[in-house]
Scaffold this motif. Structure first.
Motif, PDB file in Angstrom:
ATOM      1  N   TYR A 215      -8.382   0.211   2.016  1.00  0.00           N
ATOM      2  CA  TYR A 215      -7.753  -0.523   0.913  1.00  0.00           C
ATOM      3  C   TYR A 215      -7.254  -1.824   1.516  1.00  0.00           C
ATOM      4  O   TYR A 215      -6.306  -1.842   2.283  1.00  0.00           O
ATOM      5  CB  TYR A 215      -6.612   0.309   0.335  1.00  0.00           C
ATOM      6  CG  TYR A 215      -5.829  -0.318  -0.806  1.00  0.00           C
ATOM      7  CD1 TYR A 215      -6.409  -1.190  -1.718  1.00  0.00           C
ATOM      8  CD2 TYR A 215      -4.490   0.003  -0.982  1.00  0.00           C
ATOM      9  CE1 TYR A 215      -5.678  -1.739  -2.767  1.00  0.00           C
ATOM     10  CE2 TYR A 215      -3.749  -0.534  -2.026  1.00  0.00           C
ATOM     11  CZ  TYR A 215      -4.351  -1.401  -2.915  1.00  0.00           C
ATOM     12  OH  TYR A 215      -3.619  -1.944  -3.944  1.00  0.00           O
ATOM     13  N   TYR A 216      -7.944  -2.929   1.201  1.00  0.00           N
ATOM     14  CA  TYR A 216      -7.645  -4.256   1.741  1.00  0.00           C
ATOM     15  C   TYR A 216      -7.155  -5.114   0.587  1.00  0.00           C
ATOM     16  O   TYR A 216      -7.874  -5.305  -0.400  1.00  0.00           O
ATOM     17  CB  TYR A 216      -8.912  -4.848   2.358  1.00  0.00           C
ATOM     18  CG  TYR A 216      -8.792  -6.241   2.912  1.00  0.00           C
ATOM     19  CD1 TYR A 216      -8.425  -6.445   4.236  1.00  0.00           C
ATOM     20  CD2 TYR A 216      -9.079  -7.358   2.135  1.00  0.00           C
ATOM     21  CE1 TYR A 216      -8.343  -7.719   4.776  1.00  0.00           C
ATOM     22  CE2 TYR A 216      -8.996  -8.639   2.654  1.00  0.00           C
ATOM     23  CZ  TYR A 216      -8.633  -8.814   3.973  1.00  0.00           C
ATOM     24  OH  TYR A 216      -8.552 -10.088   4.496  1.00  0.00           O
ATOM     25  N   THR A 217      -5.914  -5.613   0.691  1.00  0.00           N
ATOM     26  CA  THR A 217      -5.330  -6.330  -0.439  1.00  0.00           C
ATOM     27  C   THR A 217      -4.219  -7.251   0.038  1.00  0.00           C
ATOM     28  O   THR A 217      -3.904  -7.310   1.228  1.00  0.00           O
ATOM     29  CB  THR A 217      -4.817  -5.322  -1.490  1.00  0.00           C
ATOM     30  OG1 THR A 217      -4.522  -6.002  -2.706  1.00  0.00           O
ATOM     31  CG2 THR A 217      -3.609  -4.556  -0.994  1.00  0.00           C
ATOM     32  N   ALA A 218      -3.640  -7.944  -0.896  1.00  0.00           N
ATOM     33  CA  ALA A 218      -2.440  -8.748  -0.649  1.00  0.00           C
ATOM     34  C   ALA A 218      -1.354  -8.268  -1.589  1.00  0.00           C
ATOM     35  O   ALA A 218      -1.643  -7.697  -2.649  1.00  0.00           O
ATOM     36  CB  ALA A 218      -2.719 -10.230  -0.870  1.00  0.00           C
ATOM     37  N   SER A 219      -0.112  -8.502  -1.192  1.00  0.00           N
ATOM     38  CA  SER A 219       1.013  -8.015  -1.970  1.00  0.00           C
ATOM     39  C   SER A 219       2.185  -8.972  -1.840  1.00  0.00           C
ATOM     40  O   SER A 219       2.324  -9.659  -0.826  1.00  0.00           O
ATOM     41  CB  SER A 219       1.423  -6.630  -1.440  1.00  0.00           C
ATOM     42  OG  SER A 219       2.603  -6.162  -2.062  1.00  0.00           O
ATOM     43  N   SER A 220       3.028  -8.984  -2.866  1.00  0.00           N
ATOM     44  CA  SER A 220       4.322  -9.637  -2.724  1.00  0.00           C
ATOM     45  C   SER A 220       5.164  -8.765  -1.802  1.00  0.00           C
ATOM     46  O   SER A 220       4.841  -7.586  -1.596  1.00  0.00           O
ATOM     47  CB  SER A 220       5.000  -9.787  -4.092  1.00  0.00           C
ATOM     48  OG  SER A 220       5.247  -8.509  -4.658  1.00  0.00           O
TER      49      SER A 220
ATOM     50  N   ILE B 162      -4.932  -2.283   4.680  1.00  0.00           N
ATOM     51  CA  ILE B 162      -4.641  -3.580   5.285  1.00  0.00           C
ATOM     52  C   ILE B 162      -4.021  -4.442   4.202  1.00  0.00           C
ATOM     53  O   ILE B 162      -4.643  -4.695   3.160  1.00  0.00           O
ATOM     54  CB  ILE B 162      -5.908  -4.243   5.852  1.00  0.00           C
ATOM     55  CG1 ILE B 162      -6.533  -3.357   6.936  1.00  0.00           C
ATOM     56  CG2 ILE B 162      -5.587  -5.634   6.398  1.00  0.00           C
ATOM     57  CD1 ILE B 162      -7.887  -3.819   7.431  1.00  0.00           C
ATOM     58  N   VAL B 163      -2.779  -4.866   4.438  1.00  0.00           N
ATOM     59  CA  VAL B 163      -2.035  -5.608   3.424  1.00  0.00           C
ATOM     60  C   VAL B 163      -1.538  -6.920   4.031  1.00  0.00           C
ATOM     61  O   VAL B 163      -0.937  -6.931   5.103  1.00  0.00           O
ATOM     62  CB  VAL B 163      -0.830  -4.794   2.900  1.00  0.00           C
ATOM     63  CG1 VAL B 163      -0.120  -5.558   1.789  1.00  0.00           C
ATOM     64  CG2 VAL B 163      -1.265  -3.422   2.409  1.00  0.00           C
ATOM     65  N   SER B 164      -1.793  -8.004   3.325  1.00  0.00           N
ATOM     66  CA  SER B 164      -1.230  -9.315   3.674  1.00  0.00           C
ATOM     67  C   SER B 164      -0.088  -9.581   2.698  1.00  0.00           C
ATOM     68  O   SER B 164      -0.312  -9.694   1.492  1.00  0.00           O
ATOM     69  CB  SER B 164      -2.295 -10.402   3.568  1.00  0.00           C
ATOM     70  OG  SER B 164      -3.321 -10.163   4.506  1.00  0.00           O
TER      71      SER B 164
ATOM     72  N   LEU C   9       1.881   2.416  11.063  1.00  0.00           N
ATOM     73  CA  LEU C   9       1.535   1.032  11.405  1.00  0.00           C
ATOM     74  C   LEU C   9       0.784   1.019  12.727  1.00  0.00           C
ATOM     75  O   LEU C   9       1.257   1.561  13.726  1.00  0.00           O
ATOM     76  CB  LEU C   9       2.805   0.179  11.510  1.00  0.00           C
ATOM     77  CG  LEU C   9       2.596  -1.291  11.864  1.00  0.00           C
ATOM     78  CD1 LEU C   9       1.844  -2.017  10.763  1.00  0.00           C
ATOM     79  CD2 LEU C   9       3.947  -1.960  12.121  1.00  0.00           C
ATOM     80  N   VAL C  10      -0.407   0.396  12.743  1.00  0.00           N
ATOM     81  CA  VAL C  10      -1.201   0.336  13.970  1.00  0.00           C
ATOM     82  C   VAL C  10      -1.423  -1.085  14.470  1.00  0.00           C
ATOM     83  O   VAL C  10      -1.797  -1.280  15.617  1.00  0.00           O
ATOM     84  CB  VAL C  10      -2.552   1.067  13.822  1.00  0.00           C
ATOM     85  CG1 VAL C  10      -2.336   2.561  13.642  1.00  0.00           C
ATOM     86  CG2 VAL C  10      -3.378   0.510  12.691  1.00  0.00           C
TER      87      VAL C  10
ATOM     88  N   ARG D 165      -1.942  -3.581   9.367  1.00  0.00           N
ATOM     89  CA  ARG D 165      -2.988  -2.560   9.220  1.00  0.00           C
ATOM     90  C   ARG D 165      -2.317  -1.223   9.434  1.00  0.00           C
ATOM     91  O   ARG D 165      -1.656  -0.988  10.442  1.00  0.00           O
ATOM     92  CB  ARG D 165      -4.114  -2.757  10.221  1.00  0.00           C
ATOM     93  CG  ARG D 165      -5.244  -1.743  10.044  1.00  0.00           C
ATOM     94  CD  ARG D 165      -6.485  -2.125  10.847  1.00  0.00           C
ATOM     95  NE  ARG D 165      -6.257  -2.091  12.274  1.00  0.00           N
ATOM     96  CZ  ARG D 165      -6.482  -1.048  13.059  1.00  0.00           C
ATOM     97  NH1 ARG D 165      -6.942   0.084  12.551  1.00  0.00           N
ATOM     98  NH2 ARG D 165      -6.244  -1.112  14.344  1.00  0.00           N
ATOM     99  N   TRP D 166      -2.472  -0.346   8.444  1.00  0.00           N
ATOM    100  CA  TRP D 166      -1.875   0.973   8.442  1.00  0.00           C
ATOM    101  C   TRP D 166      -2.975   2.025   8.440  1.00  0.00           C
ATOM    102  O   TRP D 166      -4.009   1.829   7.818  1.00  0.00           O
ATOM    103  CB  TRP D 166      -1.037   1.165   7.172  1.00  0.00           C
ATOM    104  CG  TRP D 166      -0.079   0.070   6.854  1.00  0.00           C
ATOM    105  CD1 TRP D 166      -0.331  -1.102   6.180  1.00  0.00           C
ATOM    106  CD2 TRP D 166       1.305   0.024   7.186  1.00  0.00           C
ATOM    107  NE1 TRP D 166       0.816  -1.851   6.077  1.00  0.00           N
ATOM    108  CE2 TRP D 166       1.833  -1.186   6.685  1.00  0.00           C
ATOM    109  CE3 TRP D 166       2.168   0.899   7.859  1.00  0.00           C
ATOM    110  CZ2 TRP D 166       3.172  -1.537   6.827  1.00  0.00           C
ATOM    111  CZ3 TRP D 166       3.496   0.540   7.999  1.00  0.00           C
ATOM    112  CH2 TRP D 166       3.987  -0.677   7.487  1.00  0.00           C
TER     113      TRP D 166
END
Length: 173
Positions: free
Chosen positions: A5-10, A133-135, A156-157, A169-170
């Motif tokens: 799951y690769y995304t961006a988040s507030s 993976i979250v930005s 968390l890795v 990246r988790w």
């Protein structure tokens, strides 16, 4: 091969605002070739899966041809939403039944759970997301579509900074 799951988040955990807008995200500075960048990630992907809202956002905001070369599935009850000529499959049912098709289509590459959060939650609930993976953008939205609208546990890795974003990246715990 992993399902990611690769995304961006507030920073308060929303992937879209209350109008299903990404204006808060696409106006920010991030290097597509930098740490956790989109370009390298996209090259590692062999198949994609997304929800109908994400698919419709792409239709409304991306001009030209379908932006992905990889086989793509849209989870929807409305098969008629797929634009003619798009190499997109529709699926309605348990994601555990779809996952083997995604893995087969991806070959030796990764499966990208594009989103939204409800789609990611379905895969997480089935134990099918290996990594997230979250930005994180430097803003709060207060409301909107949740990053993961379900309780999940992660380890968390890896982390880093790319432009204005704190990236992580988790792996599933």
């Amino acid at each position: 091969m992993a399902t990611i799951y690769y995304t961006a988040s507030s920073i308060d955990g929303y992937i879209v605002d209350d109008r299903n807008s990404l204006d808060w995200l696409i106006s920010r500075d991030i290097d597509a070739d930098g740490p956790f960048g989109y370009d390298a990630f996209n090259e590692s992907v062999g198949a994609l899966v997304m929800g109908a809202t994400t698919y419709e956002w792409i239709l409304a905001n991306e001009s030209g041809e379908w932006p992905y070369k990889q086989p793509t599935w849209v989870l929807t009850h409305r098969p008629g939403i797929v634009r003619a000529g798009h190499p997109v499959h529709v699926y309605h049912g348990d994601v555990a039944d779809l996952h083997p098709k995604l893995v087969e289509a991806a070959g030796d590459q990764d499966v990208w759970v594009v989103g939204g959060g409800d789609v990611a939650a379905q895969f997480a609930r089935a134990g099918l997301i290996d990594e997230m993976i979250v930005s994180y953008a430097p803003c709060t939205l207060g409301t909107g579509g949740r990053l993961m609208p379900e309780r999940t546990e992660w380890k968390l890795v890896e982390s880093g900074v790319n432009g204005e974003f704190l990236c992580a990246r988790w792996q599933k715990a």
